[in-house]
Design a protein around this motif. Sequence first.
Motif, PDB file in Angstrom:
ATOM      1  N   ILE A  28       0.835  -1.193   0.000  1.00  0.00           N
ATOM      2  CA  ILE A  28       0.000   0.000   0.000  1.00  0.00           C
ATOM      3  C   ILE A  28       0.874   1.249   0.000  1.00  0.00           C
ATOM      4  O   ILE A  28       2.012   1.240   0.469  1.00  0.00           O
ATOM      5  CB  ILE A  28      -1.004   0.023   1.170  1.00  0.00           C
ATOM      6  CG1 ILE A  28      -0.312   0.344   2.498  1.00  0.00           C
ATOM      7  CG2 ILE A  28      -1.811  -1.250   1.266  1.00  0.00           C
ATOM      8  CD1 ILE A  28      -1.280   0.767   3.566  1.00  0.00           C
ATOM      9  N   CYS A  29       0.326   2.321  -0.526  1.00  0.00           N
ATOM     10  CA  CYS A  29       1.054   3.592  -0.660  1.00  0.00           C
ATOM     11  C   CYS A  29       0.356   4.653   0.178  1.00  0.00           C
ATOM     12  O   CYS A  29      -0.873   4.801   0.101  1.00  0.00           O
ATOM     13  CB  CYS A  29       1.075   3.998  -2.129  1.00  0.00           C
ATOM     14  SG  CYS A  29       2.005   5.508  -2.446  1.00  0.00           S
ATOM     15  N   LEU A  30       1.123   5.380   0.988  1.00  0.00           N
ATOM     16  CA  LEU A  30       0.568   6.424   1.855  1.00  0.00           C
ATOM     17  C   LEU A  30       1.199   7.771   1.523  1.00  0.00           C
ATOM     18  O   LEU A  30       2.405   7.855   1.289  1.00  0.00           O
ATOM     19  CB  LEU A  30       0.820   6.094   3.331  1.00  0.00           C
ATOM     20  CG  LEU A  30       0.239   4.776   3.857  1.00  0.00           C
ATOM     21  CD1 LEU A  30       0.612   4.584   5.311  1.00  0.00           C
ATOM     22  CD2 LEU A  30      -1.273   4.734   3.681  1.00  0.00           C
ATOM     23  N   GLN A  31       0.391   8.811   1.523  1.00  0.00           N
ATOM     24  CA  GLN A  31       0.902  10.153   1.265  1.00  0.00           C
ATOM     25  C   GLN A  31       1.560  10.733   2.495  1.00  0.00           C
ATOM     26  O   GLN A  31       1.157  10.450   3.628  1.00  0.00           O
ATOM     27  CB  GLN A  31      -0.232  11.079   0.829  1.00  0.00           C
ATOM     28  CG  GLN A  31      -0.651  10.937  -0.618  1.00  0.00           C
ATOM     29  CD  GLN A  31      -1.556  12.073  -1.052  1.00  0.00           C
ATOM     30  OE1 GLN A  31      -2.365  12.575  -0.262  1.00  0.00           O
ATOM     31  NE2 GLN A  31      -1.444  12.492  -2.308  1.00  0.00           N
ATOM     32  N   PHE A  32       2.594  11.549   2.284  1.00  0.00           N
ATOM     33  CA  PHE A  32       3.190  12.307   3.387  1.00  0.00           C
ATOM     34  C   PHE A  32       2.139  13.274   3.933  1.00  0.00           C
ATOM     35  O   PHE A  32       1.220  13.670   3.207  1.00  0.00           O
ATOM     36  CB  PHE A  32       4.391  13.109   2.901  1.00  0.00           C
ATOM     37  CG  PHE A  32       5.626  12.271   2.632  1.00  0.00           C
ATOM     38  CD1 PHE A  32       5.635  10.902   2.840  1.00  0.00           C
ATOM     39  CD2 PHE A  32       6.789  12.869   2.169  1.00  0.00           C
ATOM     40  CE1 PHE A  32       6.757  10.140   2.610  1.00  0.00           C
ATOM     41  CE2 PHE A  32       7.929  12.125   1.931  1.00  0.00           C
ATOM     42  CZ  PHE A  32       7.911  10.752   2.143  1.00  0.00           C
ATOM     43  N   PRO A  33       2.261  13.671   5.200  1.00  0.00           N
ATOM     44  CA  PRO A  33       1.277  14.599   5.772  1.00  0.00           C
ATOM     45  C   PRO A  33       1.101  15.885   4.972  1.00  0.00           C
ATOM     46  O   PRO A  33      -0.002  16.423   4.881  1.00  0.00           O
ATOM     47  CB  PRO A  33       1.851  14.885   7.168  1.00  0.00           C
ATOM     48  CG  PRO A  33       2.643  13.662   7.499  1.00  0.00           C
ATOM     49  CD  PRO A  33       3.240  13.214   6.210  1.00  0.00           C
ATOM     50  N   ASP A  34       2.208  16.394   4.371  1.00  0.00           N
ATOM     51  CA  ASP A  34       2.100  17.625   3.583  1.00  0.00           C
ATOM     52  C   ASP A  34       1.763  17.366   2.119  1.00  0.00           C
ATOM     53  O   ASP A  34       1.740  18.286   1.302  1.00  0.00           O
ATOM     54  CB  ASP A  34       3.389  18.439   3.677  1.00  0.00           C
ATOM     55  CG  ASP A  34       4.603  17.672   3.155  1.00  0.00           C
ATOM     56  OD1 ASP A  34       4.422  16.541   2.650  1.00  0.00           O
ATOM     57  OD2 ASP A  34       5.723  18.201   3.248  1.00  0.00           O
TER      58      ASP A  34
ATOM     59  N   LEU B 278       5.796   3.870  -0.202  1.00  0.00           N
ATOM     60  CA  LEU B 278       5.276   2.513  -0.287  1.00  0.00           C
ATOM     61  C   LEU B 278       5.653   1.757   0.976  1.00  0.00           C
ATOM     62  O   LEU B 278       6.760   1.935   1.502  1.00  0.00           O
ATOM     63  CB  LEU B 278       5.860   1.794  -1.496  1.00  0.00           C
ATOM     64  CG  LEU B 278       5.179   2.036  -2.853  1.00  0.00           C
ATOM     65  CD1 LEU B 278       6.090   1.592  -3.981  1.00  0.00           C
ATOM     66  CD2 LEU B 278       3.853   1.309  -2.924  1.00  0.00           C
ATOM     67  N   LEU B 279       4.752   0.920   1.457  1.00  0.00           N
ATOM     68  CA  LEU B 279       5.048   0.085   2.620  1.00  0.00           C
ATOM     69  C   LEU B 279       5.409  -1.307   2.125  1.00  0.00           C
ATOM     70  O   LEU B 279       4.562  -2.027   1.595  1.00  0.00           O
ATOM     71  CB  LEU B 279       3.839   0.021   3.565  1.00  0.00           C
ATOM     72  CG  LEU B 279       3.264   1.350   4.056  1.00  0.00           C
ATOM     73  CD1 LEU B 279       2.285   1.110   5.209  1.00  0.00           C
ATOM     74  CD2 LEU B 279       4.338   2.325   4.481  1.00  0.00           C
ATOM     75  N   THR B 280       6.687  -1.665   2.263  1.00  0.00           N
ATOM     76  CA  THR B 280       7.170  -2.965   1.820  1.00  0.00           C
ATOM     77  C   THR B 280       8.156  -3.508   2.845  1.00  0.00           C
ATOM     78  O   THR B 280       8.616  -2.787   3.735  1.00  0.00           O
ATOM     79  CB  THR B 280       7.886  -2.871   0.454  1.00  0.00           C
ATOM     80  OG1 THR B 280       9.227  -2.426   0.649  1.00  0.00           O
ATOM     81  CG2 THR B 280       7.176  -1.914  -0.494  1.00  0.00           C
ATOM     82  N   ALA B 281       8.509  -4.766   2.686  1.00  0.00           N
ATOM     83  CA  ALA B 281       9.519  -5.367   3.558  1.00  0.00           C
ATOM     84  C   ALA B 281      10.915  -4.885   3.192  1.00  0.00           C
ATOM     85  O   ALA B 281      11.852  -5.047   3.973  1.00  0.00           O
ATOM     86  CB  ALA B 281       9.454  -6.890   3.451  1.00  0.00           C
ATOM     87  N   TYR B 282      11.061  -4.252   2.026  1.00  0.00           N
ATOM     88  CA  TYR B 282      12.386  -3.876   1.524  1.00  0.00           C
ATOM     89  C   TYR B 282      12.854  -2.503   2.006  1.00  0.00           C
ATOM     90  O   TYR B 282      14.046  -2.217   1.992  1.00  0.00           O
ATOM     91  CB  TYR B 282      12.381  -3.906  -0.005  1.00  0.00           C
ATOM     92  CG  TYR B 282      11.889  -5.214  -0.549  1.00  0.00           C
ATOM     93  CD1 TYR B 282      12.662  -6.362  -0.468  1.00  0.00           C
ATOM     94  CD2 TYR B 282      10.620  -5.316  -1.130  1.00  0.00           C
ATOM     95  CE1 TYR B 282      12.198  -7.583  -0.941  1.00  0.00           C
ATOM     96  CE2 TYR B 282      10.147  -6.524  -1.606  1.00  0.00           C
ATOM     97  CZ  TYR B 282      10.943  -7.656  -1.510  1.00  0.00           C
ATOM     98  OH  TYR B 282      10.469  -8.865  -1.974  1.00  0.00           O
ATOM     99  N   ASN B 283      11.914  -1.646   2.402  1.00  0.00           N
ATOM    100  CA  ASN B 283      12.298  -0.312   2.877  1.00  0.00           C
ATOM    101  C   ASN B 283      11.905  -0.077   4.329  1.00  0.00           C
ATOM    102  O   ASN B 283      11.914   1.056   4.810  1.00  0.00           O
ATOM    103  CB  ASN B 283      11.667   0.771   2.000  1.00  0.00           C
ATOM    104  CG  ASN B 283      10.144   0.762   2.056  1.00  0.00           C
ATOM    105  OD1 ASN B 283       9.518  -0.282   2.212  1.00  0.00           O
ATOM    106  ND2 ASN B 283       9.540   1.921   1.925  1.00  0.00           N
TER     107      ASN B 283
END
Length: 303
Positions: A63-69, A75-80
Motif C-alpha cells: 500500500i502507498c501512503l501520502q506524506f502529511p504535507d 510505499l510500505l514494503t519489507a524492503y524499505n
Amino acid sequence: MADDERELSQKQKKEIAKWFLLNSPAGEIQYVAKDLKSILNDERAYEEAALEAFPLYNKSHLICLQFPDRTADVLLTAYNQLDENKFLDPRTAQVATVDHVKQVCTKVRPAADEELASPFIEEYRWALDSELLKYVDEAYAKGVCSVYCVSGKDVEGPGSDFALVVVISAVRNSPQNFCNGSWRSIWNIEFKDDTQILEIRGKLQVVAHYFEEGNVQLDASHDCKDSTLFQAPDDTAVTIVNIIRHHEAEYLASLEASYSKLPDSTFKDLRRKLPVTRTLFPWHNTLQFSLTRDIQKELGIGK
C-alpha cells in the motif's frame, strides 16, 4: 455443556479476527475491520488482532501512503522497512512514520546517512528509479513504484556484488461499482561483479474482487526470470525497464487470452456433460441466465 466450554477463548477470537483481516480483498481491510469489531464485541481481542494483521497486510499489499504535507508518498514494503512503523523513501531521502491500523503517514524526517545507499549504489538506484517512473506512468493509470537497495548498500565502487529491488503497485478501488483490484510486481535484481551479469527475478500478481449480487475473486500470480549485462547506470536502467515491460505485457496478454476462453473451456468443464435434469446447457445463449435470479428461485427467496 457449560457456557464457559462453548465460549471462544481470547486467543481464539484474536486468531480468527487476524485471519479475516489478513485475507481481506485488496483495498477492503477497513470494511472487514469495521464488521469484525462489531461481531467480536471484544475490544481487546480486536485490537490485538489488528496490531498483528495490519502491518503484514499493508506490506504484502504494497500500500502507498501520502506524506502529511502531500508532497510525496511512501510505499510500505519489507524492503524499505527500518523498524515496525518507519519506512524509507529513497526518492526523497526521507523516513516516514506510519500508523498501520489507520493506514496513514503521521510524520516524516530526513534519512540519516547510514540509512541511505552509498553514492556508487545510488547512481544505479536513481537511474533505474527515473526510468521506471516513465514506464509506470505510461503503463498504469494509478501506479506507484520505487527502487530499493537490499544488499551491498555500502559498496563504494566496482568490485563487489549488490542487489536492488523494483516494486510496482497499482490499485483500482471502486466500491460504489462493487469492484476492487490491484496489480503488484516485485523485481529482484542481483548485480554480479565477477561475471558482469545481472540476474533478474520477477513475481507478478493480479488480484480482483467483484461483489455485485455475488462474490467473485481473482488471485493470479506469475514468476519469471531473465538476465542482462552489467553496464553503466543509465544503460543498465533502460535495459532493466525494457525487460520488465516485456514480461509484464506478456503476462497481461496471457491473462486476457485465458479469461476470454473461459465460457468455451473452463466453465464447460465445471458443469456435467449431461446434468441430472437430462437437459443440456444452452452454451450458445448464456446471456439469458442470471445466476442470482436462478439461485433465489431455486431457494424460494427474494419473492
